[in-house]
Design a protein around this motif. Structure first.
Motif: not given
Ligand SMILES: *Cc1c(COP(=O)(O)O)cnc(C)c1O
Length: 366
Positions: A97-101, A124-130, A222-226, A234-244
């Protein structure tokens, strides 16, 4: 955590490295050697011997001289099946998820766009924003139970108009879930992208995926880390095509390597084995929580994840943490993270024998 002081005379560093990077602290992992490691929400379980053997056997067919499939096509198809991802939605995979963020933030970076999250939460939400040069807005959760403070959230959304709002569901380090009504209210209140981080999905058994039908400014991460695969990233992201379609342009083409693609696909063929481990951890979570709760002067926060947050007596958090460490148990001490987490420690559920060792060490450390 020791911060590295930049040598004032090193002109090249001072002039070339971004000032905010010079000021930032590097991510720090405590040494865990010889300790029972219950600090990082890893699964304590590996695969049974027959699976390891089969994996090694099949690994011989993996080609290392060619680049990996840049789209991870087969891996995504397998993820889609195992995790029931609706056919109309797009998927993207990355190194955790880190890379997805990081990719999401890179896509939204610029024109003063801000990142928002409800705190305390995943650091990581704050760290990666920075890291990507964006301003981070943290909105405090309610002190009593770490639920969303809706008036504060709505006010902050109106004031800051964040580009992205991250919500961990369940939240880390508190372990609780926010309500669907609250998340709907936020989706209604903003055109921002809301990213629901479901890293603990297997443990909570619930998801906001259903809201995708009604809202297009929503991504599920989501992530498979836990669940036993932290080492693969490995993390994966799901969303509508126009955003993705837009966000995916920022993903480096061969980000997920062949060993990870192959091994995750292999692991998903045996998802029942992983689910048995998850069930064991869920049962042990209940048992550990009950046993911590029995101890005098400790507050235990209900958890839907594979960890438990608890608070020891006022002013005693650091001492209890260092005593536990001296007894060979490594937890996450959250005392310094925010005032809301004073004297709070977070324990990851381990194997039964590790949980027993933790409880006995805790009992004698209070
Ligand atoms: C552990 C955790 C992650 C996992 O990140 P990966 O990079 O996939 O290992 C993401 N979000 C939250 C809230 C977590 O606690």
């Amino acid at each position: 955590m020791a911060s590295v002081i930049v040598d004032k005379k090193d002109e090249k560093i001072i002039h070339l490295i971004r000032p905010d990077v010079q000021k930032a602290q590097a991510y720090h992992e405590p040494p865990a050697r010889g300790l029972i490691k219950l600090d990082a929400m890893e699964s304590p379980y590996t695969w049974p011997a027959y699976l390891r053997g089969e994996w090694l056997e099949e690994l011989q067919g993996v080609t290392l001289n060619r680049y990996p499939d840049p789209q991870s096509t087969e891996l995504k198809a397998r993820l889609r099946q195992v995790f029931d991802i609706p056919a109309g939605l797009e998927m993207m995979v990355a190194n955790g998820s880190d890379e997805l963020i990081q990719i999401i933030n890179l896509a939204m970076n610029g024109s003063g766009n801000k990142i928002m999250a409800a705190e305390p939460t995943f650091s990581m939400f704050q760290m990666i924003a920075t890291y990507v040069g964006m301003e981070f807005v943290g909105v405090p959760l309610r002190e009593k139970d770490f639920s969303l403070n809706m008036p504060l959230m709505l006010k902050a959304i109106a004031e800051h108009k964040p580009a992205v709002i991250y919500l961990a569901y369940p939240n880390n380090p508190s372990g609780n879930l926010f309500t669907e009504e609250e998340i709907v209210q936020l989706l209604e209140a903003t055109n921002s992208l809301i990213v629901i981080d479901e890293s603990y999905h297997a443990y909570s058994g619930v998801s906001m995926m259903g809201l995708m039908e009604r809202y297009d400014n929503l991504l599920i991460m989501r992530s498979l880390s836990k669940i036993g695969l932290a080492g693969l990233r490995l993390g994966y992201l799901v969303g509508h095509a126009k955003w993705m379609a837009q966000i995916d342009k920022l993903r480096l083409p061969f980000n997920v390597n062949v060993l990870t693609q192959f091994t995750v696909e292999f692991a998903l063929n045996y998802y029942d084995v992983i689910l048995e481990q998850v069930d064991q951890i869920r049962r042990d979570r209940t048992w550990v929580a009950e046993n911590i709760r029995r101890l005098k002067g400790i507050e235990v926060f209900p958890s839907e994840a594979n960890f438990i947050l608890f608070r020891v007596g006022e002013g005693r958090g650091d001492r209890v943490d260092s005593r536990l460490r001296n007894k060979g148990i490594l937890l996450k001490n959250l005392n310094y993270n925010s005032p809301q987490l004073h004297d709070c420690l977070r324990v990851t559920i381990g194997k039964p024998s590790e949980n027993v060792a933790f409880l006995s060490a805790l009992t004698s450390s209070l």
